[in-house]
Write a protein that holds these residues in place. Structure first.
Motif, PDB file in Angstrom:
ATOM      1  N   LEU A 195       0.875  -1.170   0.000  1.00  0.00           N
ATOM      2  CA  LEU A 195       0.000   0.000   0.000  1.00  0.00           C
ATOM      3  C   LEU A 195       0.917   1.226   0.000  1.00  0.00           C
ATOM      4  O   LEU A 195       1.736   1.383   0.908  1.00  0.00           O
ATOM      5  CB  LEU A 195      -0.882   0.010   1.249  1.00  0.00           C
ATOM      6  N   ARG A 202      -3.779   7.110  -1.883  1.00  0.00           N
ATOM      7  CA  ARG A 202      -3.410   5.716  -1.553  1.00  0.00           C
ATOM      8  C   ARG A 202      -3.569   4.807  -2.776  1.00  0.00           C
ATOM      9  O   ARG A 202      -4.592   4.850  -3.450  1.00  0.00           O
ATOM     10  CB  ARG A 202      -4.312   5.194  -0.428  1.00  0.00           C
ATOM     11  N   ILE A 204      -2.811   0.689  -4.192  1.00  0.00           N
ATOM     12  CA  ILE A 204      -2.463  -0.674  -3.781  1.00  0.00           C
ATOM     13  C   ILE A 204      -2.004  -1.497  -4.984  1.00  0.00           C
ATOM     14  O   ILE A 204      -2.555  -1.368  -6.078  1.00  0.00           O
ATOM     15  CB  ILE A 204      -3.630  -1.370  -3.037  1.00  0.00           C
ATOM     16  N   VAL A 224      -7.000  -3.252   5.283  1.00  0.00           N
ATOM     17  CA  VAL A 224      -6.254  -2.235   4.535  1.00  0.00           C
ATOM     18  C   VAL A 224      -6.936  -0.863   4.544  1.00  0.00           C
ATOM     19  O   VAL A 224      -6.267   0.168   4.592  1.00  0.00           O
ATOM     20  CB  VAL A 224      -6.065  -2.709   3.062  1.00  0.00           C
ATOM     21  N   VAL A 227      -8.682   2.747  -1.017  1.00  0.00           N
ATOM     22  CA  VAL A 227      -7.601   3.254  -1.873  1.00  0.00           C
ATOM     23  C   VAL A 227      -8.185   4.139  -2.969  1.00  0.00           C
ATOM     24  O   VAL A 227      -9.383   4.075  -3.270  1.00  0.00           O
ATOM     25  CB  VAL A 227      -6.792   2.097  -2.532  1.00  0.00           C
ATOM     26  N   TYR A 230      -6.218   1.304  -7.750  1.00  0.00           N
ATOM     27  CA  TYR A 230      -6.060  -0.148  -7.644  1.00  0.00           C
ATOM     28  C   TYR A 230      -5.343  -0.629  -8.899  1.00  0.00           C
ATOM     29  O   TYR A 230      -5.870  -0.476 -10.006  1.00  0.00           O
ATOM     30  CB  TYR A 230      -7.460  -0.778  -7.542  1.00  0.00           C
TER      31      TYR A 230
END
Ligand SMILES: [Zn+2]
Ligand SMILES: [Zn+2]
Length: 352
Positions: A195, A202, A204, A224, A227, A230
């Motif tokens: 991450l 954010r 991932i 987690v 985010v 992705y």
């Protein structure tokens, strides 16, 4: 073929100024490099340190494409190379890359567990290169110590975080609807997942992590949190893309590092498309996946317009080009995605 994607962009007369304006913001710069269904994702921190997550397939081609991205980003070495797992489409180009682009620290989960002759031979080639740099073995909870970014390992060697990250941990109502799949004995299930946090942004990247391990990150509580970006797990192939995780992550944007005939398969694509809060799915390639193609057992459904994103959001509509996708992220959580092929650029405003 020596034409780099950058020179292709220039020869196409595309707006360089647009590329420059993305660079000038000096946030976190991300290049999802086209390695034809492997992975190579380059991150450059505001402190100008570089992190390469995976290095594509064996051979000169992907090493050259990674070089082109680093040149464009203005970095002359890889400070950290994270090898998510020991498969050839993820560490392949390392022997070709290291002589032309110094890699300072190589980060991975340790050692190979697959025992086939082919896997062992490929791993030995990587391990020989790994010995030339600093080697860091990571487990969940560790950080990759790159300057200017927070890179947190959320899973490694099959073991996820022992406890939720700050702000995460809420119970996940989808868990009861998702059944486990047969145990995956491959290196995919041992992928290092990270991450990356830049202020409120954010991202991932879970390598090729597969279904049951995704479920361990998401159930019974989401370890987690959410985010913005992705990077589609396992190239968007089935066997990954567990909706209990993908939907809990609530990505605003997904990037699929697929090839024309690998990845972006039906169920995974539809899972991303139906994720709450998803705004766009970008693809490295138009997916031509067709039923019954040898070697593509996970992608048994046809592509076509309903299983591809809009043409403007696809870096390479056919296999003749090798454009990356670029992301520039700011600390307030806003970010821009740019398709260098056509100059298409989309701004995602900071969440309120
Ligand atoms: Zn892969
Ligand atoms: Zn793999």
């Amino acid at each position: 073929m020596r034409n780099s994607w950058r020179r292709l962009a220039l020869s196409a007369g595309l707006a360089l100024a647009m590329v420059a304006s993305v660079s000038a913001q000096r946030g976190l710069e991300i290049y999802s490099i086209d390695v034809e269904g492997g992975q190579a994702t380059l991150l450059v921190s505001p402190d100008r340190e570089s992190l390469l997550i995976d290095a594509g397939w064996p051979g000169e081609r992907d090493a050259r494409r990674i070089m082109a991205a680093t040149k464009d980003a203005g970095v002359t070495q890889i400070d950290y190379f994270v090898n998510t797992h020991f498969h050839g489409d993820h560490f392949g180009s390392v022997p070709d890359l290291m002589p032309i682009l110094p890699i300072r620290t190589l980060v991975d989960s340790g050692s190979l567990t697959e025992t086939s002759e082919r896997s062992v031979a490929a791993f030995q080639v990587y391990a020989k290169e790994r010995a030339k740099g600093r080697h860091l073995i990571v487990k969940a909870g560790d950080r990759v110590p790159i300057k200017g970014l927070d890179v947190q390992v959320v899973i490694s060697g099959g073991t996820p975080l022992a406890r939720p990250l700050p702000g995460a941990g809420s119970s996940n109502p989808m868990c009861k609807d998702v059944a486990p799949q047969p145990m995956d004995p491959s290196e995919d299930a041992r992928s290092v997942g990270v991450l990356v946090t830049h202020g409120r942004f954010r991202m991932i990247d879970l390598g090729d992590l597969t279904w049951n391990k995704e479920q361990e990150l998401a159930c019974p509580g989401n370890l987690v949190g959410t985010v913005d970006l992705y990077i589609s797990t396992r190239h968007g192939l089935n066997g990954a893309g567990n909706p209990a995780l993908v939907h809990a992550l609530r990505p605003r944007v997904a990037i699929i590092n697929n090839a024309g005939k690998k990845g972006a398969s039906r169920e995974h694509f539809l899972t991303m498309k139906s994720a709450p809060g998803i705004e766009d799915i970008w693809q490295l390639h138009y997916s031509l996946v067709r039923p019954g193609v040898p070697g593509l057992r996970e992608t048994s459904d046809p592509g076509g317009p309903e299983l591809n994103t809009g043409e403007a959001l696809i870096a390479n509509p056919d296999d003749a080009t090798e454009f990356p996708l670029r992301v520039s992220a700011r600390t307030d959580g806003s970010f821009v995605v740019l398709n260098p092929r056509n100059g298409h650029r989309k701004e995602y405003a900071a969440k309120r």
